[in-house]
Design a protein around this motif. Structure first.
Motif, PDB file in Angstrom:
ATOM      1  N   TYR A 262      49.446 -11.146  40.701  1.00 59.64           N
ATOM      2  CA  TYR A 262      49.882 -11.257  39.310  1.00 59.64           C
ATOM      3  C   TYR A 262      49.895 -12.709  38.839  1.00 59.64           C
ATOM      4  CZ  TYR A 262      52.518 -11.308  35.051  1.00 59.64           C
ATOM      5  OH  TYR A 262      52.883 -11.522  33.755  1.00 59.64           O
ATOM      6  N   HIS A 263      49.352 -12.895  37.651  1.00 54.39           N
ATOM      7  CA  HIS A 263      49.477 -14.121  36.869  1.00 54.39           C
ATOM      8  C   HIS A 263      49.612 -13.663  35.424  1.00 54.39           C
ATOM      9  CE1 HIS A 263      48.380 -16.679  40.256  1.00 54.39           C
ATOM     10  NE2 HIS A 263      47.362 -15.865  40.486  1.00 54.39           N
ATOM     11  N   HIS A 264      50.205 -14.482  34.588  1.00 53.90           N
ATOM     12  CA  HIS A 264      50.405 -14.107  33.187  1.00 53.90           C
ATOM     13  C   HIS A 264      49.073 -13.825  32.498  1.00 53.90           C
ATOM     14  CE1 HIS A 264      54.590 -14.863  33.518  1.00 53.90           C
ATOM     15  NE2 HIS A 264      54.473 -16.170  33.646  1.00 53.90           N
TER      16      HIS A 264
ATOM     17  N   ARG B 251      42.245  -7.287  45.690  1.00 50.79           N
ATOM     18  CA  ARG B 251      43.463  -7.356  44.903  1.00 50.79           C
ATOM     19  C   ARG B 251      43.626  -8.773  44.366  1.00 50.79           C
ATOM     20  NH1 ARG B 251      47.730  -9.501  46.803  1.00 50.79           N
ATOM     21  NH2 ARG B 251      49.641  -9.416  45.621  1.00 50.79           N
TER      22      ARG B 251
ATOM     23  N   LEU C 295      45.182 -16.623  36.184  1.00 52.19           N
ATOM     24  CA  LEU C 295      44.608 -15.277  36.277  1.00 52.19           C
ATOM     25  C   LEU C 295      43.082 -15.371  36.284  1.00 52.19           C
ATOM     26  CD1 LEU C 295      44.917 -12.222  36.405  1.00 52.19           C
ATOM     27  CD2 LEU C 295      45.061 -12.211  33.906  1.00 52.19           C
TER      28      LEU C 295
ATOM     29  N   ASN D 258      49.726   3.996  37.060  1.00 52.39           N
ATOM     30  CA  ASN D 258      50.445   2.826  37.564  1.00 52.39           C
ATOM     31  C   ASN D 258      51.002   3.078  38.953  1.00 52.39           C
ATOM     32  OD1 ASN D 258      49.984   1.235  35.331  1.00 52.39           O
ATOM     33  ND2 ASN D 258      51.879   1.820  34.313  1.00 52.39           N
TER      34      ASN D 258
ATOM     35  N   LEU E  27      44.001  -5.775  39.514  1.00 52.64           N
ATOM     36  CA  LEU E  27      44.795  -6.878  38.997  1.00 52.64           C
ATOM     37  C   LEU E  27      46.257  -6.442  38.968  1.00 52.64           C
ATOM     38  CD1 LEU E  27      41.840  -7.372  37.980  1.00 52.64           C
ATOM     39  CD2 LEU E  27      42.871  -8.616  36.102  1.00 52.64           C
ATOM     40  N   GLU E  28      47.035  -7.020  39.859  1.00 51.91           N
ATOM     41  CA  GLU E  28      48.424  -6.610  40.031  1.00 51.91           C
ATOM     42  C   GLU E  28      49.180  -6.682  38.708  1.00 51.91           C
ATOM     43  OE1 GLU E  28      51.998  -8.441  42.546  1.00 51.91           O
ATOM     44  OE2 GLU E  28      50.250  -7.865  43.736  1.00 51.91           O
ATOM     45  N   ASN E  29      49.787  -5.569  38.338  1.00 46.47           N
ATOM     46  CA  ASN E  29      50.564  -5.405  37.108  1.00 46.47           C
ATOM     47  C   ASN E  29      49.734  -5.540  35.829  1.00 46.47           C
ATOM     48  OD1 ASN E  29      52.546  -6.472  39.273  1.00 46.47           O
ATOM     49  ND2 ASN E  29      53.820  -5.394  37.798  1.00 46.47           N
ATOM     50  N   HIS E  30      48.415  -5.443  35.931  1.00 44.87           N
ATOM     51  CA  HIS E  30      47.541  -5.484  34.763  1.00 44.87           C
ATOM     52  C   HIS E  30      46.660  -4.236  34.701  1.00 44.87           C
ATOM     53  CE1 HIS E  30      48.530  -9.512  33.487  1.00 44.87           C
ATOM     54  NE2 HIS E  30      48.291  -9.981  34.691  1.00 44.87           N
TER      55      HIS E  30
ATOM     56  N   SER F 290      49.846   0.909  42.101  1.00 45.80           N
ATOM     57  CA  SER F 290      50.881   0.228  42.861  1.00 45.80           C
ATOM     58  C   SER F 290      50.789   0.593  44.336  1.00 45.80           C
ATOM     59  CB  SER F 290      52.256   0.591  42.316  1.00 45.80           C
ATOM     60  OG  SER F 290      53.261   0.033  43.111  1.00 45.80           O
TER      61      SER F 290
END
Length: 135
Positions: free
Chosen positions: A47-49, A44, A55, A12, A71-74, A16
């Motif tokens: 972020y989407h849910h 990049r 997404l 991570n 995929l940001e934060n995925h 990041s």
């Protein structure tokens, strides 16, 4: 927002660092032969849910531009002409992330080759046939 354990996870932290610093990604791409070849097209996705149409739309749009999507934060999405080629792209990405974390931890600056040298390698080295990204 990442939890403490997620922030401490080396993968991570590396993702990041790559997501927030595109110039660093460009330097990492030119670290060694496989990164120059396999990390040529990385995009990049904001972020989407999880499971959201947004997404899916973000991935759909960026997939036209690259075969490696951060995929940001995925996490990471890697696809290619075969499973073998996708795995070949994932391995240099993981190694480049590890190299980035180790160098940052040791406060050792990373310096890749110049964009001109990288381009010359991709176009003239004969490592592998040049990919046709316009398909």
């Amino acid at each position: 927002m990442l939890t403490r354990s997620q922030r401490l996870n080396p993968a991570n932290r590396a993702a990041s660092a790559l997501l927030t610093r595109s110039q660093r990604l460009n330097r990492v791409k030119a670290l060694y032969i496989e990164t120059m070849y396999y990390l040529e097209k990385v995009e990049r996705v904001p972020y989407h849910h999880p499971g959201s149409a947004a997404l899916g739309d973000g991935v759909y749009e960026k997939a036209k531009l690259a075969n490696i999507l951060l995929l940001e934060n995925h996490g990471v999405l890697v696809y290619d002409t075969s499973i073998r080629e996708a795995r070949m792209a994932l391995q240099p990405l993981e190694m480049a992330c590890r190299m980035l974390i180790v160098s940052q931890s040791a406060k050792i600056p990373m310096s890749g080759l110049s964009p001109e040298t990288e381009r010359d390698f991709i176009e003239n080295a004969g490592y592998k046939p040049r990919r046709n990204w316009s398909l």
